[in-house]
Each structure stands twice: as C-alpha cells, then as structure tokens.
Write a protein that holds these residues in place. Structure first.
Motif, PDB file in Angstrom:
ATOM      1  N   THR A  28       0.842  -1.192   0.000  1.00  0.00           N
ATOM      2  CA  THR A  28       0.000   0.000   0.000  1.00  0.00           C
ATOM      3  C   THR A  28       0.880   1.246   0.000  1.00  0.00           C
ATOM      4  N   GLU A  29       0.271   2.371  -0.293  1.00  0.00           N
ATOM      5  CA  GLU A  29       1.029   3.623  -0.336  1.00  0.00           C
ATOM      6  C   GLU A  29       1.531   4.021   1.049  1.00  0.00           C
ATOM      7  N   ALA A  30       0.680   3.995   2.040  1.00  0.00           N
ATOM      8  CA  ALA A  30       1.039   4.521   3.360  1.00  0.00           C
ATOM      9  C   ALA A  30       1.597   3.475   4.310  1.00  0.00           C
ATOM     10  N   HIS A  31       1.233   2.206   4.117  1.00  0.00           N
ATOM     11  CA  HIS A  31       1.631   1.161   5.069  1.00  0.00           C
ATOM     12  C   HIS A  31       2.713   0.248   4.517  1.00  0.00           C
ATOM     13  N   GLY A  32       3.142   0.492   3.291  1.00  0.00           N
ATOM     14  CA  GLY A  32       4.226  -0.291   2.702  1.00  0.00           C
ATOM     15  C   GLY A  32       3.844  -1.741   2.470  1.00  0.00           C
ATOM     16  N   PRO A 111       5.993   5.204  -1.109  1.00  0.00           N
ATOM     17  CA  PRO A 111       4.920   5.575  -2.045  1.00  0.00           C
ATOM     18  C   PRO A 111       5.351   5.561  -3.506  1.00  0.00           C
ATOM     19  N   GLY A 112       6.617   5.919  -3.781  1.00  0.00           N
ATOM     20  CA  GLY A 112       7.088   5.888  -5.166  1.00  0.00           C
ATOM     21  C   GLY A 112       7.049   4.487  -5.737  1.00  0.00           C
ATOM     22  N   PHE A 114       5.037   2.061  -4.686  1.00  0.00           N
ATOM     23  CA  PHE A 114       3.632   1.678  -4.833  1.00  0.00           C
ATOM     24  C   PHE A 114       3.053   2.225  -6.125  1.00  0.00           C
ATOM     25  N   HIS A 115       3.206   3.536  -6.351  1.00  0.00           N
ATOM     26  CA  HIS A 115       2.624   4.140  -7.554  1.00  0.00           C
ATOM     27  C   HIS A 115       3.304   3.636  -8.817  1.00  0.00           C
ATOM     28  N   GLY A 116       4.610   3.366  -8.728  1.00  0.00           N
ATOM     29  CA  GLY A 116       5.308   2.825  -9.885  1.00  0.00           C
ATOM     30  C   GLY A 116       4.812   1.447 -10.265  1.00  0.00           C
ATOM     31  N   LEU A 117       4.539   0.619  -9.259  1.00  0.00           N
ATOM     32  CA  LEU A 117       4.035  -0.720  -9.541  1.00  0.00           C
ATOM     33  C   LEU A 117       2.607  -0.667 -10.078  1.00  0.00           C
ATOM     34  N   VAL A 118       1.806   0.249  -9.580  1.00  0.00           N
ATOM     35  CA  VAL A 118       0.462   0.455 -10.147  1.00  0.00           C
ATOM     36  C   VAL A 118       0.580   0.827 -11.627  1.00  0.00           C
ATOM     37  N   SER A 119       1.562   1.652 -11.951  1.00  0.00           N
ATOM     38  CA  SER A 119       1.774   2.071 -13.339  1.00  0.00           C
ATOM     39  C   SER A 119       2.162   0.884 -14.225  1.00  0.00           C
ATOM     40  N   VAL A 120       3.006  -0.008 -13.709  1.00  0.00           N
ATOM     41  CA  VAL A 120       3.381  -1.210 -14.463  1.00  0.00           C
ATOM     42  C   VAL A 120       2.144  -2.061 -14.737  1.00  0.00           C
ATOM     43  N   ILE A 121       1.329  -2.266 -13.707  1.00  0.00           N
ATOM     44  CA  ILE A 121       0.130  -3.090 -13.845  1.00  0.00           C
ATOM     45  C   ILE A 121      -0.862  -2.457 -14.821  1.00  0.00           C
ATOM     46  N   ALA A 131       4.460  -2.426 -20.713  1.00  0.00           N
ATOM     47  CA  ALA A 131       4.780  -2.597 -19.297  1.00  0.00           C
ATOM     48  C   ALA A 131       6.267  -2.821 -19.044  1.00  0.00           C
ATOM     49  N   LEU A 132       6.970  -3.468 -19.986  1.00  0.00           N
ATOM     50  CA  LEU A 132       8.373  -3.812 -19.731  1.00  0.00           C
ATOM     51  C   LEU A 132       9.267  -2.594 -19.513  1.00  0.00           C
ATOM     52  N   PRO A 133       9.206  -1.546 -20.353  1.00  0.00           N
ATOM     53  CA  PRO A 133      10.034  -0.377 -20.031  1.00  0.00           C
ATOM     54  C   PRO A 133       9.673   0.256 -18.695  1.00  0.00           C
ATOM     55  N   ARG A 134       8.385   0.228 -18.356  1.00  0.00           N
ATOM     56  CA  ARG A 134       7.968   0.768 -17.058  1.00  0.00           C
ATOM     57  C   ARG A 134       8.512  -0.088 -15.914  1.00  0.00           C
ATOM     58  N   LEU A 135       8.572  -1.394 -16.124  1.00  0.00           N
ATOM     59  CA  LEU A 135       9.116  -2.282 -15.096  1.00  0.00           C
ATOM     60  C   LEU A 135      10.577  -1.950 -14.817  1.00  0.00           C
ATOM     61  N   VAL A 136      11.357  -1.738 -15.883  1.00  0.00           N
ATOM     62  CA  VAL A 136      12.776  -1.403 -15.691  1.00  0.00           C
ATOM     63  C   VAL A 136      12.917  -0.093 -14.925  1.00  0.00           C
ATOM     64  N   HIS A 137      12.130   0.912 -15.309  1.00  0.00           N
ATOM     65  CA  HIS A 137      12.173   2.191 -14.591  1.00  0.00           C
ATOM     66  C   HIS A 137      11.731   2.018 -13.139  1.00  0.00           C
ATOM     67  N   TRP A 138      10.714   1.181 -12.919  1.00  0.00           N
ATOM     68  CA  TRP A 138      10.245   0.948 -11.556  1.00  0.00           C
ATOM     69  C   TRP A 138      11.325   0.292 -10.705  1.00  0.00           C
ATOM     70  N   GLU A 139      12.054  -0.657 -11.258  1.00  0.00           N
ATOM     71  CA  GLU A 139      13.135  -1.278 -10.497  1.00  0.00           C
ATOM     72  C   GLU A 139      14.217  -0.254 -10.151  1.00  0.00           C
ATOM     73  N   ALA A 140      14.469   0.691 -11.063  1.00  0.00           N
ATOM     74  CA  ALA A 140      15.431   1.750 -10.767  1.00  0.00           C
ATOM     75  C   ALA A 140      14.917   2.650  -9.642  1.00  0.00           C
ATOM     76  N   VAL A 141      13.616   2.938  -9.634  1.00  0.00           N
ATOM     77  CA  VAL A 141      13.014   3.719  -8.551  1.00  0.00           C
ATOM     78  C   VAL A 141      13.131   2.965  -7.230  1.00  0.00           C
ATOM     79  N   LEU A 142      12.848   1.674  -7.252  1.00  0.00           N
ATOM     80  CA  LEU A 142      12.956   0.860  -6.045  1.00  0.00           C
ATOM     81  C   LEU A 142      14.374   0.895  -5.490  1.00  0.00           C
ATOM     82  N   LEU A 143      15.362   0.742  -6.367  1.00  0.00           N
ATOM     83  CA  LEU A 143      16.757   0.819  -5.923  1.00  0.00           C
ATOM     84  C   LEU A 143      17.038   2.169  -5.270  1.00  0.00           C
ATOM     85  N   ALA A 144      16.545   3.244  -5.878  1.00  0.00           N
ATOM     86  CA  ALA A 144      16.779   4.584  -5.324  1.00  0.00           C
ATOM     87  C   ALA A 144      16.115   4.745  -3.965  1.00  0.00           C
TER      88      ALA A 144
END
Length: 250
Positions: A28-32, A111-112, A114-121, A131-144
């Motif tokens: 979730t956005e607020a509860h992780g 939250p980043g 969460f919203h990034g994964l919603v965007s992939v879905i 979805a694949l380019p969004r997945l790569v960007h989302w993994e980069a966001v997760l790392l950050a």
C-alpha cells in the motif's frame, strides 16, 4: 480497542496457512509491504482475489500493532486473470510482485514504489511491450528508494552528458562511449530508454535494462539480505533472452 486501516493495495503474495487460510502480503502507499491472515484465503471462493498483481481495496485489523492481523479485501482490478492468456504479461506481473515482496522492508512506506508498480500493472492492460520499459524504470526507482540509486545523468569519468552507453557495475554511474571503450567488457550496456523514458525501446533494450537493474538488485537489495534474485525475476530475464535469439548471450 483495535487497530485498523483501509487502503488501495496490490497483492504481492499469498501462502496457504492452517485450515483454508492464507497469509497474504500486500503493498500500500502509506503502510508499505504489509502482511495479514486472510481467513478462507485459500478457498475456491477467495483464491482468485489473492493472486499476485491484483489491485484490491484492503482492510487490515489487529488488536496490537505487532500482530499479523486479519486481512480482507475487495477486487478493484483483476490483473492476474487478465494476464493468464499472455505468458509474457504474466511473467512481467509475477516478476514485479516477487521483487517488491523480497526487496521492500516490512511496514515501511515507499509511495514511489507503490505508484510505480500500479503504473506497471496499468500498462499491462495495453500489452507487455508497454509494461516492460515501465518495469525497468520501476526497479530503478525501487533501488533509489532503498538507497542504491543509479546515477545516469553524466559520465563518471569525464562528466559529459552525451553518448552515455554504459553503466559502471562498481559505482552505478553512467559512462560515455569514449571513456568506456577500453573497459567495455567490464561495463553494463545502458539502453537509451533507461535515461529517457520517451525513447522507443525493443526486446533487446528491455533485456539490457533488466540486466542493469538486476545486477544492482542482486548485489545490493537482495545480496545484503543474503538472498538471490527471486526465481520469477530470473525467469522473466530468461524469457526475454530467448526472445532475442541465440546470438544474444547472457
């Protein structure tokens, strides 16, 4: 007195527990990343709800904050069933959920991610090629968000911002074609779309992107937990490797 929250959530995993129940992990956005016991979660009536990748409206209740708590939910978007007829789409969905479940700390808001994964879905509804380019960007966001961010803005060696085609596996910083040429066999290829989301991309570039983020996920996010990259994430990379043809080695 009990603790309770309601929130939009992404199902990440569900494991059978006891007589027909399931321990379900959601994001979730607020509860992780948050787990709870879904009574009857493994039953035929509920099994479809708790498939990884589904967007639900979740309700969590517990008497004490440190308890597992009880989880229930209502379907909002049945992403898992929609992906069943497309093996690549299903592979993208399961890989993303497995990475989120394994890498994100429990009950810590990101939250980043969460919203990034919603965007992939959401992009999967238009096809895995969206979805694949969004997945790569989302993994980069997760790392950050976990403190392992990549720096792809300028060359680590010279400071130039043009012709950046490599990533240093040591520093996670971009390297230009000229500076990286003598060390090309030791650097990770950097696909253009990972620096600029507006750039078009294809299977080989998605694979290159997944290799970049996968390297740092393996070394940092999962390596520091002494755990390997999730099998579902490895399977997605293997699937794309096969799609690029036998000439593209791993």
């Amino acid at each position: 007195m009990s603790l309770e929250w309601h929130a939009p959530a992404i199902v990440l995993a569900a494991r059978p527990h006891g007589e027909g129940g399931a321990v379900v992990t959601v994001l979730t956005e607020a509860h992780g990343r948050h787990a709870g016991l879904a009574k009857g979660g493994a039953s035929r009536a509920q099994a479809a709800l708790w498939q990884p990748g589904n967007l639900i409206e979740a309700r969590w209740v517990a008497r004490l904050a440190d308890q597992l708590g009880s989880l229930s939910g209502e379907m909002v978007h049945a992403a898992a069933s929609l992906a069943l007829d497309d093996p690549l789409a299903l592979s993208v969905l399961t890989a993303a959920c497995a990475v989120a479940e394994g890498a994100l700390p429990e009950r810590e808001a990101h939250p980043g991610c969460f919203h990034g994964l919603v965007s992939v879905i959401a992009a999967l509804a238009r096809g895995p090629e969206h979805a694949l380019p969004r997945l790569v960007h989302w993994e980069a966001v997760l790392l950050a968000e976990l403190g392992y961010g990549l720096d792809l803005t300028a060359c680590a060696a010279t400071g130039v911002t043009e012709n950046l085609i490599y990533v240093s596996p040591k520093s996670g910083r971009a390297v230009s074609a000229e500076a990286g040429a003598p060390y090309a066999d030791r650097l990770l290829p950097l696909p253009a779309f990972l620096r600029d989301a507006a750039q078009p991309s294809d299977v080989q570039e998605w694979l290159a992107g997944l290799r970049v983020t996968g390297f740092f996920l393996t070394r940092d996010a999962f390596g520091l937990q002494h755990r390997p990259l999730p099998p579902a994430r490895e399977a997605l990379q293997d699937r794309l490797t096969l799609m690029t043809g036998p000439s593209d080695g791993r």
